[in-house]
Design a protein around this motif. Structure first.
Motif: not given
Length: 349
Positions: A208-210, A227-238
């Motif tokens: 998800l970080s991509a 501000g800045t946006w990010s995923y709460q679980n950026p390492s998740n590969s869905p």
């Protein structure tokens, strides 16, 4: 002969002066003092004894407020019989002692405050003066949410944080100067409202970080907050498909605003490295498991849980099933939604 003159001689006798008295003298009162008939008690006597009829006027008159200290009051007597008695005046001293002043109880009423970019905190209207009429001064102190020291200052704070206010009421005629105890109050961080959240798609195998998130964060006044946006679980590969994923907005002004949570819809498309080698594979040359499968498809065999009898290739949800003890019969199951056909009954030899 001689002439004799005769006549009547008349004379005006002098007016009598009344004897004026006013007791006690001086008259002692305590503040606050208002002149009344209890103090205005002068009298007039004839020199030969007995009262003289007449009227009294006083300056200042009954009902007048007297100052602390010595006050001169003049009484004027006008006799009824002005042919016999003269008008007279008498002065008395009325001494007003200062009253023992009280000590007021001063308190401050605290409200609820949330950061809005303006000065906030209890003001003079939130001070209970305990009966005094004295003027109010306020002193603020404390620290912001980041620990920055504020005050002491007569100006209320703006930033979110924890503060105190000290109210002082000046002395008046009846009360001494007094102060409240330091009274604590808090300016809470502002809450943001997120809207219009979108995210770019990714390819199967990416995390998800991509994906890039965009959206709007507004404060209570409706103004945009950076501000800045990010995923709460950026390492998740869905997996392939479209799903909603939790996102986090962190305001640049973290001193005054809380972070906010939301969701973004992300679409995952199949990877070209997954599709093309499989289509080009020569399954008739598969003679062993799993080495020939890896060689012919260009995809690695990966470890991990899989259904009994299935081997998992390098991308999610691509499986080969062995229907026997040899590599004679195979089925390839593709992930849902990738528009590829289920192939079965592949002969390895």
């Amino acid at each position: 002969t001689s002439a004799t003159n005769s006549g009547t001689l008349s004379t005006q006798s002098a007016l009598s002066t009344p004897i004026l008295s006013w007791t006690p003298s001086p008259i002692n009162l305590n503040a606050p003092a208002v002149l009344s008939t209890n103090e205005l008690t002068a009298s007039a006597q004839a020199p030969t004894g007995g009262p003289v009829a007449g009227s009294w006027t006083y300056s200042p008159a009954a009902g007048s407020s007297l100052s602390v200290g010595t006050n001169a009051v003049v009484g004027t007597f006008v006799p009824t019989d002005l042919n016999s008695y003269s008008i007279g005046t008498i002065t008395n001293q009325i001494v007003v002692a200062a009253a023992t002043k009280l000590n007021p109880t001063v308190t401050v009423n605290v409200g609820s405050y949330t950061y809005n970019g303006s000065l906030q905190g209890p003001g003079v209207n939130e001070v209970n003066k305990g009966g005094s009429t004295g003027g109010i001064t306020l002193q603020y102190g404390g620290s912001s949410s980041t620990g920055a020291v504020y005050g002491p200052s007569s100006t209320p704070p703006t930033d979110a944080g924890t503060y105190t206010v000290l109210a002082t009421v000046a002395e008046d005629a009846n009360y001494n100067q007094a102060s409240s105890s330091p009274t604590a109050f808090t300016i809470a961080k502002g809450t943001l409202v997120l809207s219009g959240i979108t995210a770019t798609g990714i390819t199967q195998g990416q995390t998800l970080s991509a994906s890039t998130i965009s959206g709007t964060a507004k404060n209570a006044a409706g103004a945009n907050v950076a501000g800045t946006w990010s995923y709460q679980n950026p390492s998740n590969s869905p997996s392939v498909g479209t799903g909603n994923y939790n996102v986090l907005f962190r305001p640049n002004d973290s001193e005054n605003y809380n972070s906010a949570n939301g969701t973004a819809s992300v679409t995952v498309t199949p990877s070209a490295a997954f599709v093309q080698p499989l289509l080009a594979a020569n399954f008739d040359d598969i003679t062993s498991v799993p080495n020939d499968v890896q060689y012919q498809t260009g995809l690695p065999i990966v470890s991990g849980a899989s259904p009994a009898g299935w081997d998992k290739l390098g991308l999610d949800a691509l499986w080969l099933v062995n229907h026997g003890t040899t590599a004679a019969n195979w089925a390839v199951m593709m992930p849902a939604g990738n528009n590829m056909t289920l192939t079965s009954g592949i002969n390895a030899n």
